[in-house]
Scaffold this motif. Structure first.
Motif, PDB file in Angstrom:
ATOM      1  N   GLN A 178     -24.587 -29.921  19.315  1.00 42.83           N
ATOM      2  CA  GLN A 178     -25.694 -30.367  18.235  1.00 42.83           C
ATOM      3  C   GLN A 178     -26.562 -29.242  18.208  1.00 42.83           C
ATOM      4  OE1 GLN A 178     -25.913 -34.223  20.379  1.00 42.83           O
ATOM      5  NE2 GLN A 178     -26.273 -34.894  18.357  1.00 42.83           N
ATOM      6  N   ILE A 179     -27.134 -28.692  19.108  1.00 40.71           N
ATOM      7  CA  ILE A 179     -28.184 -27.849  19.312  1.00 40.71           C
ATOM      8  C   ILE A 179     -27.848 -26.607  18.596  1.00 40.71           C
ATOM      9  CG2 ILE A 179     -30.043 -26.522  20.659  1.00 40.71           C
ATOM     10  CD1 ILE A 179     -30.498 -29.538  20.435  1.00 40.71           C
ATOM     11  N   ASP A 180     -26.497 -25.890  19.021  1.00 41.02           N
ATOM     12  CA  ASP A 180     -25.884 -24.941  18.745  1.00 41.02           C
ATOM     13  C   ASP A 180     -25.800 -24.683  17.202  1.00 41.02           C
ATOM     14  OD1 ASP A 180     -25.919 -23.722  21.255  1.00 41.02           O
ATOM     15  OD2 ASP A 180     -23.632 -24.089  21.626  1.00 41.02           O
ATOM     16  N   ASP A 181     -25.295 -26.019  16.619  1.00 43.39           N
ATOM     17  CA  ASP A 181     -25.347 -26.088  15.100  1.00 43.39           C
ATOM     18  C   ASP A 181     -26.435 -25.808  14.420  1.00 43.39           C
ATOM     19  OD1 ASP A 181     -22.638 -26.617  15.602  1.00 43.39           O
ATOM     20  OD2 ASP A 181     -22.682 -28.770  15.285  1.00 43.39           O
ATOM     21  N   LEU A 182     -27.479 -26.244  15.105  1.00 46.11           N
ATOM     22  CA  LEU A 182     -29.022 -26.206  14.362  1.00 46.11           C
ATOM     23  C   LEU A 182     -29.452 -24.721  14.555  1.00 46.11           C
ATOM     24  CD1 LEU A 182     -30.535 -29.602  15.464  1.00 46.11           C
ATOM     25  CD2 LEU A 182     -29.598 -28.689  13.035  1.00 46.11           C
ATOM     26  N   PHE A 183     -28.826 -23.875  15.399  1.00 44.08           N
ATOM     27  CA  PHE A 183     -29.353 -22.418  15.595  1.00 44.08           C
ATOM     28  C   PHE A 183     -28.087 -21.550  15.436  1.00 44.08           C
ATOM     29  CE2 PHE A 183     -32.568 -24.840  17.999  1.00 44.08           C
ATOM     30  CZ  PHE A 183     -33.554 -24.174  17.564  1.00 44.08           C
ATOM     31  N   ALA A 184     -27.248 -21.997  14.281  1.00 46.23           N
ATOM     32  CA  ALA A 184     -25.975 -21.182  14.081  1.00 46.23           C
ATOM     33  C   ALA A 184     -26.260 -19.813  13.673  1.00 46.23           C
ATOM     34  CB  ALA A 184     -25.398 -21.857  12.774  1.00 46.23           C
ATOM     35  N   ASP A 185     -27.590 -19.427  13.307  1.00 45.22           N
ATOM     36  CA  ASP A 185     -27.964 -18.038  12.953  1.00 45.22           C
ATOM     37  C   ASP A 185     -28.020 -17.035  14.123  1.00 45.22           C
ATOM     38  OD1 ASP A 185     -30.036 -19.885  13.130  1.00 45.22           O
ATOM     39  OD2 ASP A 185     -31.583 -18.011  12.629  1.00 45.22           O
ATOM     40  N   LEU A 186     -28.504 -17.858  15.248  1.00 41.49           N
ATOM     41  CA  LEU A 186     -28.584 -17.124  16.593  1.00 41.49           C
ATOM     42  C   LEU A 186     -27.469 -17.010  17.537  1.00 41.49           C
ATOM     43  CD1 LEU A 186     -32.039 -18.564  17.255  1.00 41.49           C
ATOM     44  CD2 LEU A 186     -31.438 -16.374  16.430  1.00 41.49           C
ATOM     45  N   VAL A 187     -26.455 -18.033  17.408  1.00 46.35           N
ATOM     46  CA  VAL A 187     -25.495 -18.149  18.430  1.00 46.35           C
ATOM     47  C   VAL A 187     -24.134 -17.229  17.504  1.00 46.35           C
ATOM     48  CG1 VAL A 187     -23.451 -19.673  18.823  1.00 46.35           C
ATOM     49  CG2 VAL A 187     -25.666 -20.785  18.622  1.00 46.35           C
ATOM     50  N   GLY A 188     -23.921 -16.423  18.731  1.00 42.76           N
ATOM     51  CA  GLY A 188     -22.974 -15.191  18.604  1.00 42.76           C
ATOM     52  C   GLY A 188     -23.528 -13.953  17.752  1.00 42.76           C
ATOM     53  N   ARG A 189     -24.585 -14.009  17.472  1.00 45.88           N
ATOM     54  CA  ARG A 189     -25.210 -12.991  16.858  1.00 45.88           C
ATOM     55  C   ARG A 189     -25.133 -11.663  17.575  1.00 45.88           C
ATOM     56  NH1 ARG A 189     -30.815 -11.123  17.004  1.00 45.88           N
ATOM     57  NH2 ARG A 189     -31.413 -11.237  19.146  1.00 45.88           N
TER      58      ARG A 189
ATOM     59  N   ILE B 251     -36.060 -23.191   9.813  1.00 49.54           N
ATOM     60  CA  ILE B 251     -37.520 -23.837  10.331  1.00 49.54           C
ATOM     61  C   ILE B 251     -37.241 -25.405  10.289  1.00 49.54           C
ATOM     62  CG2 ILE B 251     -39.717 -24.248  10.023  1.00 49.54           C
ATOM     63  CD1 ILE B 251     -39.909 -21.788   8.582  1.00 49.54           C
ATOM     64  N   ALA B 252     -36.733 -26.072   9.251  1.00 52.64           N
ATOM     65  CA  ALA B 252     -36.210 -27.466   9.347  1.00 52.64           C
ATOM     66  C   ALA B 252     -35.251 -27.641  10.607  1.00 52.64           C
ATOM     67  CB  ALA B 252     -35.740 -28.102   8.116  1.00 52.64           C
ATOM     68  N   ASP B 253     -34.070 -26.918  10.716  1.00 51.39           N
ATOM     69  CA  ASP B 253     -33.205 -26.904  11.627  1.00 51.39           C
ATOM     70  C   ASP B 253     -33.928 -26.929  12.958  1.00 51.39           C
ATOM     71  OD1 ASP B 253     -31.210 -27.516   9.821  1.00 51.39           O
ATOM     72  OD2 ASP B 253     -30.273 -25.388  10.255  1.00 51.39           O
ATOM     73  N   ALA B 254     -34.897 -25.906  13.207  1.00 53.47           N
ATOM     74  CA  ALA B 254     -35.273 -25.758  14.650  1.00 53.47           C
ATOM     75  C   ALA B 254     -36.212 -27.192  14.863  1.00 53.47           C
ATOM     76  CB  ALA B 254     -36.411 -24.515  14.465  1.00 53.47           C
ATOM     77  N   LEU B 255     -36.882 -27.639  13.887  1.00 52.93           N
ATOM     78  CA  LEU B 255     -37.700 -28.763  14.188  1.00 52.93           C
ATOM     79  C   LEU B 255     -36.888 -30.079  14.226  1.00 52.93           C
ATOM     80  CD1 LEU B 255     -40.161 -28.314  11.129  1.00 52.93           C
ATOM     81  CD2 LEU B 255     -40.780 -28.144  13.683  1.00 52.93           C
ATOM     82  N   GLU B 256     -35.704 -30.103  13.659  1.00 51.79           N
ATOM     83  CA  GLU B 256     -34.514 -31.198  14.038  1.00 51.79           C
ATOM     84  C   GLU B 256     -34.296 -31.044  15.626  1.00 51.79           C
ATOM     85  OE1 GLU B 256     -32.282 -34.225  13.644  1.00 51.79           O
ATOM     86  OE2 GLU B 256     -33.931 -33.864  12.688  1.00 51.79           O
ATOM     87  N   ALA B 257     -33.748 -29.707  15.908  1.00 48.68           N
ATOM     88  CA  ALA B 257     -33.492 -29.613  17.423  1.00 48.68           C
ATOM     89  C   ALA B 257     -34.607 -29.842  18.203  1.00 48.68           C
ATOM     90  CB  ALA B 257     -33.189 -28.110  17.600  1.00 48.68           C
ATOM     91  N   MET B 258     -35.775 -29.883  17.840  1.00 48.93           N
ATOM     92  CA  MET B 258     -36.949 -29.988  18.845  1.00 48.93           C
ATOM     93  C   MET B 258     -36.884 -31.571  19.056  1.00 48.93           C
ATOM     94  SD  MET B 258     -40.974 -29.075  18.826  1.00 48.93           S
ATOM     95  CE  MET B 258     -41.165 -29.708  17.376  1.00 48.93           C
ATOM     96  N   HIS B 259     -36.617 -32.334  17.706  1.00 48.29           N
ATOM     97  CA  HIS B 259     -36.647 -33.666  17.836  1.00 48.29           C
ATOM     98  C   HIS B 259     -35.629 -34.278  18.485  1.00 48.29           C
ATOM     99  CE1 HIS B 259     -37.116 -37.807  15.792  1.00 48.29           C
ATOM    100  NE2 HIS B 259     -35.879 -37.764  15.641  1.00 48.29           N
ATOM    101  N   LEU B 260     -34.266 -33.721  18.476  1.00 47.93           N
ATOM    102  CA  LEU B 260     -33.547 -34.224  19.279  1.00 47.93           C
ATOM    103  C   LEU B 260     -33.471 -33.938  20.704  1.00 47.93           C
ATOM    104  CD1 LEU B 260     -30.252 -32.769  17.176  1.00 47.93           C
ATOM    105  CD2 LEU B 260     -30.698 -35.104  17.603  1.00 47.93           C
TER     106      LEU B 260
END
Length: 102
Positions: free
Chosen positions: A81-92, A61-70
């Motif tokens: 930068q965004i992919d790193d914050l959603f690492a759990d979704l990238v390539g899943r 959740i904190a990573d998603a909020l940080e992505a929104m902030h960016l």
């Protein structure tokens, strides 16, 4: 719109807890989730804890909020930068539905 913030309990004061998010401390009502030990992560809306979180879920959740902030910021950002914050979704697996890929 109300956005929930993941906060960590750092102190107890009766039915409330002192909680921390991004270095800021807030007094949070615990009546909906009950007393929680120091170190517990809770999802907070309007100074009220609504859900107890695992540390992993709080980080997501904190990573998603940080992505929104960016994204909302004034500075250019890289897709990585965004992919790193959603690492759990990238390539899943299974892959995201087509309408979510664009």
């Amino acid at each position: 719109m109300c956005i929930g913030l993941p906060m960590q309990v750092i102190g107890l004061q009766g039915d409330t807890a002192l909680c921390r998010y991004r270095g800021g401390d807030t007094l949070v009502d615990l009546l909906l989730v009950g007393a929680q030990p120091v170190g517990t992560w809770v999802l907070v809306f309007l100074d009220t804890a609504r859900e107890v979180l695992s540390e992993e879920k709080a980080r997501q959740i904190a990573d998603a909020l940080e992505a929104m902030h960016l994204i909302m910021g004034q500075h250019p950002i890289e897709q990585s930068q965004i992919d790193d914050l959603f690492a759990d979704l990238v390539g899943r697996e299974p892959p995201l539905p087509e309408f979510l890929l664009s």
